[in-house]
Write a protein that holds these residues in place. Sequence first.
Motif, PDB file in Angstrom:
ATOM      1  N   ILE A   7       0.660  -1.183   0.145  1.00  0.00           N
ATOM      2  CA  ILE A   7       0.091   0.053   0.015  1.00  0.00           C
ATOM      3  C   ILE A   7       0.864   1.185   0.029  1.00  0.00           C
ATOM      4  O   ILE A   7       0.676   2.249  -0.631  1.00  0.00           O
ATOM      5  N   LEU A   8       1.841   1.403   0.809  1.00  0.00           N
ATOM      6  CA  LEU A   8       2.975   2.262   0.922  1.00  0.00           C
ATOM      7  C   LEU A   8       3.593   2.637  -0.442  1.00  0.00           C
ATOM      8  O   LEU A   8       3.707   3.653  -0.933  1.00  0.00           O
ATOM      9  N   LYS A   9       3.952   1.462  -0.794  1.00  0.00           N
ATOM     10  CA  LYS A   9       4.703   1.644  -2.057  1.00  0.00           C
ATOM     11  C   LYS A   9       3.808   2.133  -3.384  1.00  0.00           C
ATOM     12  O   LYS A   9       4.260   2.797  -4.336  1.00  0.00           O
ATOM     13  N   ASN A  10       2.515   1.820  -3.384  1.00  0.00           N
ATOM     14  CA  ASN A  10       1.630   2.187  -4.366  1.00  0.00           C
ATOM     15  C   ASN A  10       1.234   3.686  -4.128  1.00  0.00           C
ATOM     16  O   ASN A  10       1.216   4.284  -5.125  1.00  0.00           O
ATOM     17  N   LYS A  11       1.136   4.162  -2.973  1.00  0.00           N
ATOM     18  CA  LYS A  11       1.058   5.585  -2.780  1.00  0.00           C
ATOM     19  C   LYS A  11       1.992   6.279  -3.364  1.00  0.00           C
ATOM     20  O   LYS A  11       1.943   7.369  -3.681  1.00  0.00           O
ATOM     21  N   MET A  12       3.230   5.789  -2.839  1.00  0.00           N
ATOM     22  CA  MET A  12       4.609   6.580  -3.465  1.00  0.00           C
ATOM     23  C   MET A  12       4.590   6.686  -5.049  1.00  0.00           C
ATOM     24  O   MET A  12       4.694   7.656  -5.646  1.00  0.00           O
ATOM     25  N   ALA A  13       4.288   5.610  -5.728  1.00  0.00           N
ATOM     26  CA  ALA A  13       4.119   5.433  -6.987  1.00  0.00           C
ATOM     27  C   ALA A  13       3.106   6.351  -7.570  1.00  0.00           C
ATOM     28  O   ALA A  13       3.206   7.253  -8.715  1.00  0.00           O
ATOM     29  N   ASP A  14       1.891   6.598  -6.889  1.00  0.00           N
ATOM     30  CA  ASP A  14       0.525   7.334  -7.464  1.00  0.00           C
ATOM     31  C   ASP A  14       1.139   8.729  -7.134  1.00  0.00           C
ATOM     32  O   ASP A  14       0.666   9.587  -7.989  1.00  0.00           O
ATOM     33  N   SER A  15       1.491   9.171  -6.036  1.00  0.00           N
ATOM     34  CA  SER A  15       1.656  10.622  -5.726  1.00  0.00           C
ATOM     35  C   SER A  15       2.831  11.201  -5.913  1.00  0.00           C
ATOM     36  O   SER A  15       3.022  12.480  -6.136  1.00  0.00           O
ATOM     37  N   GLY A  16       3.971  10.379  -5.658  1.00  0.00           N
ATOM     38  CA  GLY A  16       5.372  10.757  -5.919  1.00  0.00           C
ATOM     39  C   GLY A  16       5.974  11.171  -4.510  1.00  0.00           C
ATOM     40  O   GLY A  16       7.123  11.355  -4.662  1.00  0.00           O
ATOM     41  N   LEU A  17       4.958  11.310  -3.688  1.00  0.00           N
ATOM     42  CA  LEU A  17       5.485  11.798  -2.331  1.00  0.00           C
ATOM     43  C   LEU A  17       4.714  11.466  -1.364  1.00  0.00           C
ATOM     44  O   LEU A  17       3.612  12.064  -1.459  1.00  0.00           O
ATOM     45  N   VAL A  18       5.013  10.587  -0.403  1.00  0.00           N
ATOM     46  CA  VAL A  18       4.175  10.361   0.922  1.00  0.00           C
ATOM     47  C   VAL A  18       4.360  11.168   1.888  1.00  0.00           C
ATOM     48  O   VAL A  18       5.711  11.466   2.264  1.00  0.00           O
ATOM     49  N   HIS A  19       3.468  11.566   2.678  1.00  0.00           N
ATOM     50  CA  HIS A  19       3.701  12.356   3.871  1.00  0.00           C
ATOM     51  C   HIS A  19       3.572  11.604   4.929  1.00  0.00           C
ATOM     52  O   HIS A  19       2.279  11.130   5.369  1.00  0.00           O
ATOM     53  N   ILE A  20       4.219  11.411   5.997  1.00  0.00           N
ATOM     54  CA  ILE A  20       4.347  10.484   7.147  1.00  0.00           C
ATOM     55  C   ILE A  20       4.294  11.110   8.485  1.00  0.00           C
ATOM     56  O   ILE A  20       5.478  11.843   8.703  1.00  0.00           O
ATOM     57  N   MET A  21       3.472  11.033   9.095  1.00  0.00           N
ATOM     58  CA  MET A  21       3.198  11.775  10.260  1.00  0.00           C
ATOM     59  C   MET A  21       3.405  11.158  11.453  1.00  0.00           C
ATOM     60  O   MET A  21       3.228   9.938  11.800  1.00  0.00           O
ATOM     61  N   ALA A  22       4.423  11.708  12.517  1.00  0.00           N
ATOM     62  CA  ALA A  22       4.842  10.949  13.807  1.00  0.00           C
ATOM     63  C   ALA A  22       3.659  10.887  14.608  1.00  0.00           C
ATOM     64  O   ALA A  22       2.798  11.684  14.794  1.00  0.00           O
ATOM     65  N   SER A  23       3.699   9.682  15.221  1.00  0.00           N
ATOM     66  CA  SER A  23       2.643   9.401  16.374  1.00  0.00           C
ATOM     67  C   SER A  23       3.270   8.677  17.672  1.00  0.00           C
ATOM     68  O   SER A  23       4.373   8.086  17.378  1.00  0.00           O
ATOM     69  N   HIS A  24       2.777   8.665  18.686  1.00  0.00           N
ATOM     70  CA  HIS A  24       3.556   8.161  19.894  1.00  0.00           C
ATOM     71  C   HIS A  24       2.031   7.268  20.673  1.00  0.00           C
ATOM     72  O   HIS A  24       2.475   6.609  21.665  1.00  0.00           O
ATOM     73  N   SER A  25       0.916   7.279  19.946  1.00  0.00           N
ATOM     74  CA  SER A  25      -0.027   6.363  20.581  1.00  0.00           C
ATOM     75  C   SER A  25      -1.159   6.174  19.610  1.00  0.00           C
ATOM     76  O   SER A  25      -0.956   6.858  18.191  1.00  0.00           O
ATOM     77  N   PRO A  26      -2.008   5.112  19.801  1.00  0.00           N
ATOM     78  CA  PRO A  26      -2.867   4.957  18.727  1.00  0.00           C
ATOM     79  C   PRO A  26      -3.862   5.903  18.529  1.00  0.00           C
ATOM     80  O   PRO A  26      -4.326   6.316  17.390  1.00  0.00           O
ATOM     81  N   LEU A  27      -4.159   6.869  19.704  1.00  0.00           N
ATOM     82  CA  LEU A  27      -4.960   8.074  19.464  1.00  0.00           C
ATOM     83  C   LEU A  27      -4.414   9.016  18.413  1.00  0.00           C
ATOM     84  O   LEU A  27      -5.022   9.395  17.470  1.00  0.00           O
ATOM     85  N   SER A  28      -3.156   9.396  18.669  1.00  0.00           N
ATOM     86  CA  SER A  28      -2.375  10.326  17.958  1.00  0.00           C
ATOM     87  C   SER A  28      -2.176   9.662  16.442  1.00  0.00           C
ATOM     88  O   SER A  28      -2.392  10.330  15.415  1.00  0.00           O
ATOM     89  N   ALA A  29      -1.954   8.560  16.361  1.00  0.00           N
ATOM     90  CA  ALA A  29      -2.097   7.750  15.136  1.00  0.00           C
ATOM     91  C   ALA A  29      -3.528   7.816  14.391  1.00  0.00           C
ATOM     92  O   ALA A  29      -3.650   8.281  13.103  1.00  0.00           O
TER      93      ALA A  29
END
Length: 291
Positions: A7-29
């Motif tokens: 899924i991550l590879k497909n997103k990179m191929a489709d959009s050219g750049l994936v945006h990944i947000m830091a999380s420290h808990s299921p709630l923040s994720a």
Amino acid sequence: MISKGRILKNKMADSGLVHIMASHSPLSARLAEEAGYDGIWASGFELSALYGLADVSLISMTQHLDMTRAMAEQMNLPIVADIDTGFGNAVNVVYAVEQYERAGAAAIVIEDKSFPKVTSLVADGRQELLRIEEFQGKIDAARQTRKDPDFLIIARDEALIAGLGQEEALTRAAAYEEAGADMILIHSKKQTPEEVESFVNAWKGKVPIVVVPTAYPQMDSERILSLRKIKMVIYGNHALRAAVTAMKDVFARIKSDGGIHEVNKHIVPVEEIFRLQRMDVVKLQEKRFLR
Ligand code: SPV
Ligand code: MG
């Protein structure tokens, strides 16, 4: 079923750049998922800070793995797991990759520092790197251990952080690609993007680059895309800093207002927390099963 790595590879191929947000808990994720990010950075720095500890290999693999698993259970985004140095040598990396893949991560980032590591962005941090061959062994161990070929192995090159210069950073990145890394994360603590931009422009390898522009926030998406070789940007510690900002503000205002009557208007109602906890599902379960 399509894997999280795919899924991550497909997103990179489709959009050219994936945006990944830091999380420290299921709630923040979950909040990052609702905000429309492409994936979650299971940050060692954020989790260390959550325990009130410095990010210097004090929290254990088990603590970080448990949090990664808990996040994977509560939302659907691919997780890029920050496994620091791999918790030891190449043998520890074998065990870590088995565990993180089983826990539902889509990718791991492993850095070329010696264990115990020192957090990258601190001024005058003691930054000791492994011999290139030793780190290649760790990448090889990760590669040969993963079950899903789409589980991404991202090699984190800390040569710029250690002050060793661009030539060393490029030599290391090429060696890590040769050892089988799927992507190279290049980190820098310079306060402007030029150091990383210069590295990216000089990079002749085939694998794409990951950046963490915490120290040089001028590097926005447009500037990243113009370099053409970066496919992933990690927002490294903004969840934690936002939470600290908000908590400091609310704690101070309750004291100065002499009660909670004022802040109550400025924070989410408790119903919003019920929603994030999926209280509606609990109510349905009660209806169905409590007899
Ligand atoms: C983390 O978030 O744990 C990172 C990024 O590794 S940094 O703290 O900038 O090194
Ligand atoms: Mg980290």
